[in-house]
Design a protein around this motif. Structure first.
Motif, PDB file in Angstrom:
ATOM      1  N   LYS A 107      34.891  -7.181  18.819  1.00  0.00           N
ATOM      2  CA  LYS A 107      34.121  -8.413  18.654  1.00  0.00           C
ATOM      3  C   LYS A 107      32.695  -8.189  19.156  1.00  0.00           C
ATOM      4  O   LYS A 107      32.433  -7.270  19.942  1.00  0.00           O
ATOM      5  CB  LYS A 107      34.768  -9.562  19.411  1.00  0.00           C
ATOM      6  CG  LYS A 107      34.857  -9.360  20.923  1.00  0.00           C
ATOM      7  CD  LYS A 107      35.555 -10.530  21.593  1.00  0.00           C
ATOM      8  CE  LYS A 107      35.674 -10.298  23.100  1.00  0.00           C
ATOM      9  NZ  LYS A 107      36.351 -11.429  23.778  1.00  0.00           N
ATOM     10  N   LYS A 115      34.894 -14.545  11.274  1.00  0.00           N
ATOM     11  CA  LYS A 115      34.583 -15.412  12.403  1.00  0.00           C
ATOM     12  C   LYS A 115      35.783 -15.627  13.313  1.00  0.00           C
ATOM     13  O   LYS A 115      35.688 -16.370  14.296  1.00  0.00           O
ATOM     14  CB  LYS A 115      34.058 -16.751  11.896  1.00  0.00           C
ATOM     15  CG  LYS A 115      32.726 -16.651  11.170  1.00  0.00           C
ATOM     16  CD  LYS A 115      32.253 -18.022  10.696  1.00  0.00           C
ATOM     17  CE  LYS A 115      30.937 -17.906   9.926  1.00  0.00           C
ATOM     18  NZ  LYS A 115      30.492 -19.239   9.435  1.00  0.00           N
ATOM     19  N   ASN A 116      36.917 -14.998  12.972  1.00  0.00           N
ATOM     20  CA  ASN A 116      38.084 -15.073  13.847  1.00  0.00           C
ATOM     21  C   ASN A 116      38.816 -13.744  13.761  1.00  0.00           C
ATOM     22  O   ASN A 116      38.478 -12.882  12.933  1.00  0.00           O
ATOM     23  CB  ASN A 116      38.998 -16.242  13.472  1.00  0.00           C
ATOM     24  CG  ASN A 116      39.488 -16.143  12.030  1.00  0.00           C
ATOM     25  OD1 ASN A 116      40.250 -15.239  11.683  1.00  0.00           O
ATOM     26  ND2 ASN A 116      39.041 -17.076  11.182  1.00  0.00           N
ATOM     27  N   LYS A 128      28.821 -10.553  19.817  1.00  0.00           N
ATOM     28  CA  LYS A 128      28.077 -11.804  19.722  1.00  0.00           C
ATOM     29  C   LYS A 128      27.146 -11.779  18.517  1.00  0.00           C
ATOM     30  O   LYS A 128      26.523 -10.770  18.213  1.00  0.00           O
ATOM     31  CB  LYS A 128      27.261 -12.037  20.997  1.00  0.00           C
ATOM     32  CG  LYS A 128      28.097 -12.403  22.213  1.00  0.00           C
ATOM     33  CD  LYS A 128      27.217 -12.689  23.413  1.00  0.00           C
ATOM     34  CE  LYS A 128      28.072 -13.076  24.624  1.00  0.00           C
ATOM     35  NZ  LYS A 128      27.227 -13.353  25.815  1.00  0.00           N
ATOM     36  N   ASP A 129      27.056 -12.914  17.835  1.00  0.00           N
ATOM     37  CA  ASP A 129      26.213 -13.023  16.650  1.00  0.00           C
ATOM     38  C   ASP A 129      25.201 -14.146  16.867  1.00  0.00           C
ATOM     39  O   ASP A 129      25.581 -15.329  16.933  1.00  0.00           O
ATOM     40  CB  ASP A 129      27.068 -13.318  15.416  1.00  0.00           C
ATOM     41  CG  ASP A 129      26.267 -13.236  14.130  1.00  0.00           C
ATOM     42  OD1 ASP A 129      25.026 -13.320  14.187  1.00  0.00           O
ATOM     43  OD2 ASP A 129      26.896 -13.098  13.060  1.00  0.00           O
ATOM     44  N   LYS A 159      23.302 -15.547  14.908  1.00  0.00           N
ATOM     45  CA  LYS A 159      23.320 -16.534  13.824  1.00  0.00           C
ATOM     46  C   LYS A 159      24.347 -17.629  14.084  1.00  0.00           C
ATOM     47  O   LYS A 159      24.303 -18.687  13.470  1.00  0.00           O
ATOM     48  CB  LYS A 159      23.626 -15.831  12.501  1.00  0.00           C
ATOM     49  CG  LYS A 159      22.559 -14.846  12.063  1.00  0.00           C
ATOM     50  CD  LYS A 159      22.947 -14.166  10.758  1.00  0.00           C
ATOM     51  CE  LYS A 159      21.900 -13.144  10.350  1.00  0.00           C
ATOM     52  NZ  LYS A 159      22.296 -12.426   9.098  1.00  0.00           N
ATOM     53  N   LEU A 160      25.296 -17.344  14.958  1.00  0.00           N
ATOM     54  CA  LEU A 160      26.338 -18.322  15.281  1.00  0.00           C
ATOM     55  C   LEU A 160      26.093 -18.957  16.646  1.00  0.00           C
ATOM     56  O   LEU A 160      27.032 -19.437  17.290  1.00  0.00           O
ATOM     57  CB  LEU A 160      27.711 -17.643  15.266  1.00  0.00           C
ATOM     58  CG  LEU A 160      28.139 -16.985  13.946  1.00  0.00           C
ATOM     59  CD1 LEU A 160      29.476 -16.284  14.113  1.00  0.00           C
ATOM     60  CD2 LEU A 160      28.219 -18.033  12.840  1.00  0.00           C
ATOM     61  N   GLY A 161      24.836 -18.918  17.076  1.00  0.00           N
ATOM     62  CA  GLY A 161      24.536 -19.466  18.392  1.00  0.00           C
ATOM     63  C   GLY A 161      25.237 -18.708  19.492  1.00  0.00           C
ATOM     64  O   GLY A 161      25.793 -19.301  20.421  1.00  0.00           O
ATOM     65  N   ASN A 162      25.208 -17.346  19.339  1.00  0.00           N
ATOM     66  CA  ASN A 162      25.892 -16.446  20.276  1.00  0.00           C
ATOM     67  C   ASN A 162      27.423 -16.563  20.211  1.00  0.00           C
ATOM     68  O   ASN A 162      28.120 -16.142  21.121  1.00  0.00           O
ATOM     69  CB  ASN A 162      25.416 -16.639  21.712  1.00  0.00           C
ATOM     70  CG  ASN A 162      24.048 -16.032  21.932  1.00  0.00           C
ATOM     71  OD1 ASN A 162      23.700 -15.025  21.320  1.00  0.00           O
ATOM     72  ND2 ASN A 162      23.249 -16.660  22.800  1.00  0.00           N
ATOM     73  N   GLY A 163      27.918 -17.182  19.130  1.00  0.00           N
ATOM     74  CA  GLY A 163      29.345 -17.143  18.881  1.00  0.00           C
ATOM     75  C   GLY A 163      29.766 -15.735  18.490  1.00  0.00           C
ATOM     76  O   GLY A 163      28.936 -14.853  18.250  1.00  0.00           O
ATOM     77  N   MET A 164      31.053 -15.508  18.400  1.00  0.00           N
ATOM     78  CA  MET A 164      31.582 -14.175  18.171  1.00  0.00           C
ATOM     79  C   MET A 164      31.873 -13.917  16.686  1.00  0.00           C
ATOM     80  O   MET A 164      32.330 -14.797  15.965  1.00  0.00           O
ATOM     81  CB  MET A 164      32.868 -13.968  18.969  1.00  0.00           C
ATOM     82  CG  MET A 164      32.654 -13.860  20.462  1.00  0.00           C
ATOM     83  SD  MET A 164      31.827 -12.306  20.878  1.00  0.00           S
ATOM     84  CE  MET A 164      31.665 -12.502  22.661  1.00  0.00           C
ATOM     85  N   MET A 165      31.598 -12.685  16.273  1.00  0.00           N
ATOM     86  CA  MET A 165      32.090 -12.148  15.001  1.00  0.00           C
ATOM     87  C   MET A 165      33.094 -11.054  15.333  1.00  0.00           C
ATOM     88  O   MET A 165      32.973 -10.360  16.348  1.00  0.00           O
ATOM     89  CB  MET A 165      30.955 -11.584  14.153  1.00  0.00           C
ATOM     90  CG  MET A 165      30.077 -12.638  13.518  1.00  0.00           C
ATOM     91  SD  MET A 165      30.930 -13.602  12.229  1.00  0.00           S
ATOM     92  CE  MET A 165      31.103 -12.363  10.937  1.00  0.00           C
TER      93      MET A 165
END
Length: 567
Positions: free
Chosen positions: A255, A304-305, A257-258, A260-266
């Motif tokens: 995984k 994204k998951n 951090k992305d 583009k996802l507000g530091n959400g995970m890819m």
């Protein structure tokens, strides 16, 4: 109503089947007899004359030497027994390795005026006490004695351009062509050539070795070696997925951090869980053939998951899972760290092309088609297919078996054999990738090691065999194919070696069979090895591991005897 009968299409390259099958049409990966490239120095429809390299296999020559004495000196002192002309003048050390038994293996390259002779390698094997046990390989006395002018008249760049032209390479290549000046014994003559490698993708991908006469610029020979059937920001973790046939898989992924996802995970099919390994990565080619818009290896699979259960994910799930299984087989059973034994990254690309009925090793990575749904399903579904292609990678980094005629058949056979060893369930190759329609017609696998005669070969091959039109299981059934058909029989005649391995394996089990065949591939075989050389290498490997007159050595010899490989 007659059922449709599926037969393997034209086997013309080093993929799992060598060609592909789509809607009843055979798509050759290298040109068949109606489109073989024009070569000035040969007729592709004829069989080759025997090359000038001759095979060497000598045991315990009677002179005790310690391993601190140069292998070249040892060969020179025994040159009459080995029937080698001026070896000290023409040999140089290529590589030295010490194996788990404490044996030392020194691989020597024949040269002429400092230029390597293609395929001419001699290996000196020392036991752990330092006594020479065996010398084997190929050496050309003709080249050693000939006054050969090795000065090139054309440039390397000119040779590369000629090679690109002759194989119809696209303008934009995935890899820069490579070249090396070599002496090339071919079809009864000795040439000084540029060996040019041109690697590209497309509907008819290629990993061509082209030999350009360094004095005239003519194409002497060529063959397709397409062997068919980062960073600290990534954090390792586990994921789950569903394979092509519905199996639930636990996957090693990563995984990151992305922004583009507000530091959400890819999440990525990027396995960085293994020490001293460059990673196991799986990519998407998005059903394209053209690498100009999507360069190989393609796009790293990302979500994204960490759940990979969509239909489109299934081919990638199996490729990723199976790659790790094969990696662990070689590591756990043979102590081999990846394909090059140095921890190289293991790359797989899925969704190659549209309805592409093949998988291949292109010299750098594995690539899988999705199948056409009639003859095949996604080829990454087969653990034995993954093991087949990855073993081509092992062969590339060890014996380097030349991909034509008997050496090419050995190349294919070892891939099939290790496919069956990794996938312990059967002695069939490709049973998990056959489509329902093919199975209904009786085509339940690509090849059978236990009963090669079970399946037919392409009808074009039948006149070159004994007339049966099926895969051979004995040298009496050998197909004398010309070069433009299956590179001289690499996928067809491989079934003879396959059957010998099956016969041995039934006596001693798959684990011991794997030890013997792995040792032969990595320690004794050389680029020009033929079936006779393989017999010597396999028996000697069994003796090294299990002892002279052991059950295992006898079983290895018996398997070869039963298929007619007698000397």
């Amino acid at each position: 109503m007659n059922k449709k009968k599926f037969v393997i299409p034209m086997i013309l390259s080093a993929a799992i089947i060598g060609g592909s099958f789509s809607g009843g049409a055979a798509y050759a990966i290298q040109p068949d007899d109606s489109g073989y490239p024009k070569i000035q120095k040969m007729d592709a429809k004829k069989s080759l004359k025997r090359d000038t390299n001759h095979s060497i296999f000598a045991k315990k020559l009677g002179v005790k030497k310690k391993k601190d004495v140069a292998a070249i000196n040892y060969v020179e002192k025994n040159k009459n027994l080995l029937k080698m002309k001026e070896p000290a003048k023409h040999l140089k050390v290529k590589k030295m390795e010490i194996d788990k038994f404490g044996m030392t293996h020194v691989r020597l390259q024949q040269t002429k005026n400092g230029i390597p002779v293609e395929g001419a390698e001699v290996i000196v094997h020392y036991d752990k006490e330092g006594t020479v046990q065996t010398v084997n390989g190929q050496y050309s006395n003709d080249i050693a004695e000939t006054d050969l002018n090795t000065k090139a008249k054309i440039t390397a760049d000119q040779a590369i351009e000629k090679a690109k032209e002759i194989v119809s390479a696209p303008k934009d290549l995935d890899y820069e062509p490579t070249q090396e000046l070599v002496v090339y014994p071919f079809n009864g003559e000795n040439y000084v050539t540029y060996k040019v490698n041109v690697n590209f993708l497309g509907e008819h991908p290629g990993n061509w070795d082209v030999f350009i006469d360094a004095r005239t610029g003519d194409v002497v020979d060529m063959y397709n070696e397409l062997m068919h059937v980062d960073g600290d920001d990534y954090k390792p973790m586990k994921g789950v997925g569903t394979g092509v046939l519905g199996e639930k898989r636990e996957l090693h992924i990563s995984k990151k951090k992305d922004p583009k996802l507000g530091n959400g995970m890819m999440f990525f099919l990027n396995d960085i869980n293994h020490d001293h390994l460059g990673g196991i990565t799986t990519y998407d080619f998005e059903k394209e053939f053209d690498s100009r818009t999507n360069p190989l290896p393609g796009k790293l699979f990302a979500k994204k998951n960490n759940s990979w259960n969509d239909d489109y994910d299934r081919a990638a799930v199996d490729a990723h899972y199976n790659s790790e299984k094969v990696y662990h087989y070689y590591l756990d059973k043979h102590g081999r760290n990846s394909l090059d034994d140095k921890g190289m990254e293991i790359k797989s690309t899925v969704h190659y092309g549209d309805g592409y009925n093949n998988a291949f090793w292109n010299g750098r990575q594995m690539t899988y088609g999705d199948g056409d749904g009639q003859f095949m399903i996604s080829l990454s579904a087969g653990l034995d297919v993954a093991a087949h292609e990855m073993t081509h990678g092992v062969t590339t980094h060890t014996a380097g078996l030349k991909y034509r005629n008997e050496s090419g058949a050995l190349n294919e056979a070892f891939s099939d054999i290790f496919g069956a060893l990794v996938n312990e369930d059967s002695w069939e190759i490709g049973e998990d990738i056959m489509a329902p329609e093919a199975k209904a017609s009786g085509r339940t696998a690509l090849r059978s090691m236990s009963n090669p005669n079970k399946f037919p070969v392409n009808a074009a091959y039948t006149p070159y065999g004994n007339g049966s039109g099926v895969y051979p299981k004995h040298m009496d059934e050998f197909y004398h194919l010309p070069l433009n058909l299956d590179n001289g029989g690499v996928h067809v005649n491989s079934s003879i070696i396959n059957h010998a391995a099956y016969l041995t394996g039934e006596q001693i089990g798959k684990d011991k069979l794997g030890q013997i065949y792995y040792r032969a591939l990595t320690v004794y075989l050389t680029p020009d090895s033929n079936f006779s050389d393989a017999r010597q290498a396999l028996i000697q490997s069994a003796i090294d591991i299990y002892g002279e007159n052991s059950t295992e050595a006898q079983a290895t010899e018996n398997g070869l005897n039963q298929v007619g490989i007698l000397q």
